[in-house]
Design a protein around this motif. Structure first.
Motif, short mmCIF file in Angstrom:
data_model
loop_
_atom_site.label_atom_id
_atom_site.label_comp_id
_atom_site.label_asym_id
_atom_site.label_seq_id
_atom_site.Cartn_x
_atom_site.Cartn_y
_atom_site.Cartn_z
N ASP A 17 0.83 -1.21 0.00
CA ASP A 17 0.00 0.00 0.00
C ASP A 17 0.86 1.26 0.00
O ASP A 17 0.63 2.19 -0.78
N ALA A 18 1.87 1.27 0.86
CA ALA A 18 2.74 2.44 0.94
C ALA A 18 3.53 2.60 -0.36
O ALA A 18 3.75 3.73 -0.84
N MET A 19 3.97 1.49 -0.94
CA MET A 19 4.72 1.56 -2.19
C MET A 19 3.84 2.05 -3.33
O MET A 19 4.28 2.85 -4.18
N ARG A 20 2.60 1.62 -3.37
CA ARG A 20 1.66 2.11 -4.41
C ARG A 20 1.43 3.60 -4.25
O ARG A 20 1.44 4.35 -5.24
N ALA A 47 1.33 -4.56 10.95
CA ALA A 47 1.65 -3.15 11.19
C ALA A 47 1.50 -2.31 9.93
O ALA A 47 1.52 -1.08 10.01
N HIS A 48 1.33 -2.97 8.76
CA HIS A 48 1.37 -2.24 7.50
C HIS A 48 0.07 -2.27 6.73
O HIS A 48 -0.14 -1.44 5.83
N GLY A 49 -0.83 -3.22 7.01
CA GLY A 49 -2.06 -3.31 6.24
C GLY A 49 -2.89 -4.49 6.68
O GLY A 49 -2.61 -5.14 7.70
N SER A 50 -3.92 -4.79 5.90
CA SER A 50 -4.81 -5.89 6.27
C SER A 50 -5.36 -6.56 5.02
O SER A 50 -5.28 -6.03 3.91
N ALA A 51 -5.94 -7.75 5.21
CA ALA A 51 -6.60 -8.50 4.15
C ALA A 51 -7.70 -9.32 4.79
O ALA A 51 -7.63 -9.66 5.98
N VAL A 52 -8.74 -9.62 4.01
CA VAL A 52 -9.82 -10.48 4.48
C VAL A 52 -9.86 -11.70 3.57
O VAL A 52 -10.00 -11.59 2.35
N LEU A 53 -9.72 -12.89 4.18
CA LEU A 53 -9.51 -14.11 3.42
C LEU A 53 -10.40 -15.23 3.95
O LEU A 53 -10.84 -15.21 5.11
N HIS A 69 -10.21 -7.66 -0.96
CA HIS A 69 -9.32 -7.53 0.20
C HIS A 69 -8.30 -8.66 0.23
O HIS A 69 -8.03 -9.26 1.27
N GLY A 70 -7.68 -8.98 -0.94
CA GLY A 70 -6.83 -10.15 -1.02
C GLY A 70 -5.36 -9.88 -1.25
O GLY A 70 -4.60 -10.82 -1.46
N ARG A 71 -4.93 -8.62 -1.18
CA ARG A 71 -3.54 -8.28 -1.50
C ARG A 71 -2.63 -8.55 -0.29
O ARG A 71 -2.60 -7.80 0.66
N LEU A 72 -1.84 -9.62 -0.39
CA LEU A 72 -0.97 -10.00 0.72
C LEU A 72 0.20 -9.05 0.89
O LEU A 72 0.71 -8.86 2.00
N GLY A 73 0.68 -8.46 -0.21
CA GLY A 73 1.81 -7.54 -0.12
C GLY A 73 1.54 -6.38 0.81
O GLY A 73 2.47 -5.80 1.39
N ALA A 74 0.27 -6.03 0.97
CA ALA A 74 -0.08 -4.92 1.85
C ALA A 74 0.26 -5.21 3.30
O ALA A 74 0.46 -4.28 4.10
#
Length: 902
Positions: A416-419, A648-654, A680-685
């Motif tokens: 997310d931060a990189m995007r 600490a950087h983001g979240s996902a719902v799986l 809500h599937g982006r693991l890189g976040a």
């Protein structure tokens, strides 16, 4: 008399993993292409995995970027000419360099590029723009292997060949789910086990599909590979199983490496405690390695994607050096490469800390490459590695960035931060085959349409150093061009036309080969002297060959180091003293789990290609997180429910999968889903920014996270001929099916609002039928036009079940529904009540769980071979065989248990 001409198939190479399988592509002239394995290619001998077999389903032009685009002052993208787009790119880089210097510009490239693409991109950046800031997404998968090879061997040399898998007596897989990620090689190992009695050991924190074929499984604690192999080194020394002659004549640094290994892991008891595996299993592995001469140790992302990845690689290599097991048939350390041309990128200098032809930034190498290229502004120091590069974008130090053939807004740590950081750039350029992905959502200034697999010509190098040709068999759509052409056209507009005056890919390959030979004389590992004078016809007909190729008569070289000579100054291999491993500890209370990320069987990277194939989406069609039964109970999670992962950087719902193969305190989730395929599937976040200090490779295997249930009022699925946009507050995941799209979703829309929601989603165009069942807490609706199903939606609340998908998918693909089928739509099952096939187990032949389960339960088939005989499942690539074996064990074991109790 049939006078039609039979056009021979085009020999090319698969665009997926680093196995580098040969492919026969036969276009039918009507837009379709038949794909088969090439029986003459030595990487696969005609076998293809499920992904390779389905390549024909991924060649459609829908969703492609067809024309150059530029962003206008009002923010909109407009189609422009190639000349305008290329001029804008060149002017932007020229202006950025003038204002901020060469260290303010960067390229981020990809293992999806061909060697010829890689070569010109690296040449432009390092030789003519004067910056080392070109790095590749291979940094995320193989950089630690590169660093480990260079520390031990003096060069990034893979010593062995695939034929060693046929000759080995012990095959050790470390951090590699080869059954799913490298299935052609895995089946080769299984055949060696079946025909020659070789043993297979699997070392991995997860019990993966690969373990189903193993003789021994060490489910070690995360991060403890270095302890295990330090203990192994200490063990072979204590048991006097060292090859003293080899160590003395051909290596250096042994005493120091052994001293440290003995300090880290003095005996099997201590090792067993540290890696959290039964002592008898550790002792068995140590004994097998000690007494077995022909050992191949294969490692992949589980080793590389770690904050101690390079040390893990060297701990493995140390054990092979200590026993003299390198460079000879059936033995050696073996890195399984992740991407189709990660190796080619390493050869051409695609990594920021390397020059072309496996040369580094020593002054003499810089000067050599400068003179060969006649480069006016040769970079003299390494550039920024991938994660550092994007952090420099975030900090504002990189002002101009060109991304080629990769989707970093999904794949990078802290995605997310990189995007968001991409929005800070003064110039943001993307070369891409698709018109939409997460990186493109970050609003590039210039989009350049690139040709893709099947449309461009060049070469790739696989995991065993084998160079193979990728040949074009399709015409690129629209104005799409090869990546090398795009780079060269920008170079010309920057004033470097003479150095980039290539007209064909073979010209680039010849120069690449000539550079490898330049002032070499056998002193460097990478040497293509024998290919530096290829004619166009020679290049076109080039057969797969393993480097080095030192003269025109050479057929390549399967193994290196058999003569005991390495590419260090004293020609001796180096033992490496690794840092004491940081043993895995449970994270802080706020993030009590360790998240491990990886691949699934039938998808690839961010699904740009595999996501088009209904066949490949049949096995797993939504993002998931796997958790142990104890972990699920502790976190109040049920199998099939939804859960939110937070770091600490983001979240996902799986979707939750409860699995016995997962260790307590650890989670696994796949990397493939993105903003195009899931809400809500982006693991890189989620992934943290920790990385290996030697290689710069990010740690994608141990991010501290929390997990908690997520409750919705209702759940359902939507089948539609075209993707339907769902409201932002929904959770959803989208997959291809024959005839359209499947979207699974969850919503907080209550039962009273289901009819309104269905009308909103399905629209009013055509006949609308619906059924509400308040007793069962379900609702179904469908839209038809001219007796064809356009879309249908199925909703349920609580524990109410949804119908199976198999029959409904077939109706979506049908040209016309009869009256009986129309009535059955709202029941959600076939009129004759035939069962649903269930999730696809065998993607190659489309065999579902139901058929395999029923066959095994009937007693007609109690072996993988018998299942294959009846249903063909598992008889092609074999990647589904571990799942079939597990079904057999479960069903037969359950029957035996029931009989015993009765």
């Amino acid at each position: 008399m049939d006078l039609s001409l039979t056009v021979p198939p085009i020999r090319t190479t698969c665009p997926y993993c680093g196995v580098g399988c040969g492919v026969l592509a036969s276009p039918n002239g009507n837009g379709g292409t038949t794909i088969a394995g090439d029986p003459e290619h030595p990487a696969n001998f005609g076998r293809l995995c499920s992904k390779g077999s389905a390549l024909g389903e991924t060649l459609s032009f829908d969703g492609r970027l067809l024309h150059p685009m530029m962003r206008e002052a009002n923010g909109r993208m407009s189609q422009v000419s190639w000349d305008a787009a290329l001029g804008r790119v060149a002017a932007g880089f020229r202006e950025t360099m003038k204002r901020h210097g060469p260290e303010s510009i960067a390229f981020y490239v990809s293992g999806q590029l061909l060697t010829e693409d890689y070569y010109v991109a690296n040449k432009l950046m390092k030789g003519f723009l004067g910056s080392g800031n070109i790095d590749t997404n291979s940094r995320l998968c193989m950089a630690s292997s590169v660093a480990g090879h260079k520390r031990a061997f003096g060069a990034d040399t893979v010593p062995g060949a695939y034929e060693d898998l046929d000759n080995a007596e012990l095959l050790v897989l470390v951090g590699s789910n080869a059954a799913w990620c490298h299935p052609i090689l895995h089946q080769r190992m299984v055949r060696t086990r079946q025909t020659r009695g070789a043993r297979i050991v699997v070392i991995d924190p997860r019990r993966t599909a690969t373990a189903e074929d193993a003789d021994l499984v060490l489910q070690i604690a995360p991060g403890t590979d270095g302890v295990l192999f330090s203990g192994l080194l200490a063990h072979v020394a204590a048991k006097k199983a060292l090859d003293g002659d080899f160590i003395g004549a051909h290596t250096s640094g042994f005493a120091a490496a052994l001293d440290l290994a003995e300090a880290i892991a003095p005996d099997p008891d201590m090792v067993a405690r540290a890696v959290r595996v039964a002592r008898k299993d550790v002792a068995t592995f140590f004994d097998w390695f000690r007494v077995t001469e022909k050992v191949v140790t294969l490692y992949s992302q589980g080793v590389n994607q770690s904050a101690q990845g390079t040390d893990k690689v060297n701990a493995i290599i140390n054990c092979h050096l200590a026993t003299g097991r390198v460079g000879r048939a059936g033995m050696g350390p073996f890195s399984l490469t992740g991407q189709p041309n990660a190796m080619g990128g390493r050869e051409t200098g695609g990594l920021a800390n390397q020059l072309a032809a496996h040369m580094d930034f020593e002054p003499e190498c810089v000067d050599r490459v400068r003179r060969f290229w006649n480069a006016p502004a040769m970079a003299r120091t390494p550039g920024l590695k991938a994660v550092d590069l994007f952090e420099a974008v975030e900090a504002g130090r990189i002002k101009a960035l060109w991304i080629m053939a990769t989707n970093p807004a999904v794949s990078l740590p802290r995605a997310d931060a990189m995007r968001d950081a991409l929005g800070k750039l003064d110039l943001f350029v993307v070369s891409e085959a698709v018109a939409s992905n997460d990186t493109l959502a970050a609003r590039p200034m210039v989009l350049l349409p690139a040709a893709t697999w099947g449309e461009k010509d060049g070469s790739v190098t696989n995991s065993e150093r084998r160079i193979s040709r990728q040949r074009a068999f399709l015409v690129p759509p629209g104005e799409a061009k090869p990546d090398w052409w795009i780079v060269c056209e920008v170079a010309k507009r920057l004033g470097f036309g003479r150095a980039f005056a290539y007209h064909y890919a073979y010209e680039i390959f010849r120069e690449h080969a000539a550079l490898s030979a330049f002032e070499n004389d056998g002193t460097r590992d990478f040497d293509l002297s024998g290919l530096s004078n290829l004619t166009p016809a020679d290049y076109n007909e080039l057969a797969p060959v393993q480097w080095p190729v030192r003269d025109s008569k050479s057929k390549g070289q399967a193994r290196l180091f058999g003569d005991g000579r390495f590419f260090t100054p004293d020609a001796k291999a180096r033992f490496v003293t690794i840092d004491p491993p940081a043993l895995a500890e449970m994270p802080a209370h706020a993030f009590p789990y360790l998240l491990n990320t990886g691949r699934v069987r039938d998808h690839w990277h961010t699904m740009t290609r595999t996501g088009k194939s209904p066949r490949l989406s049949g096995h797993i069609d939504e993002p998931f997180v796997e958790i142990s039964p104890a972990g699920a109970a502790a976190s109040n999670l049920a199998d099939g429910s939804l859960a939110r992962l937070t770091s600490a950087h983001g979240s996902a719902v799986l979707r939750v999968k409860v699995g016995e193969g997962q260790r307590d305190g650890e989670l696994f989730a796949p990397i493939h889903w993105n903003g195009e395929t899931a809400s809500h599937g982006r693991l890189g976040a989620l992934v943290h920014q920790a990385r290996d200090p030697h290689s710069g490779q990010p740690d994608l295997k141990a991010t501290p996270v929390s997990i908690a249930p997520v409750d919705f009022a209702a759940h359902g699925f939507l089948l539609s001929r075209n993707p339907i946009l769902l409201p932002d507050e929904f959770w959803w995941a989208r997959a291809a099916v024959y005839g359209g799209t499947l979207t699974r979703f969850a919503t907080n829309v209550g039962a009273k609002g289901w009819e309104s929601l269905a009308h909103q989603l399905l629209g009013a165009d055509g006949a609308f039928i619906e059924l509400r069942d308040d007793m069962q807490h379900t609702y179904r609706a469908a839209s038809l036009r001219d007796a064809r199903l356009q879309a249908c939606v199925y909703l349920a609340s609580g524990a109410a079940e949804l119908p199976g998908l198999d029959w409904l998918k077939r109706q979506l693909g049908a040209d016309k529904l009869d009256g009986t089928a129309r009535k059955a739509l709202l029941a959600g099952r076939a009129p004759d009540d035939t069962g649903d096939m269930g999730p696809t187990i065998c993607a190659c032949f489309g065999v579902g769980l139901t058929a395999i389960h029923d066959l095994i339960a009937s007693g007609e088939a109690v072996s993988v071979e018998a299942v294959g005989l009846h249903l063909k499942a598992g008889t092609n690539c074999g990647s589904c065989q571990p799942e079939i074996k597990k079904l057999i064990t479960t069903i037969i074991g359950g029957r035996v248990s029931a009989e015993a109790q009765s």
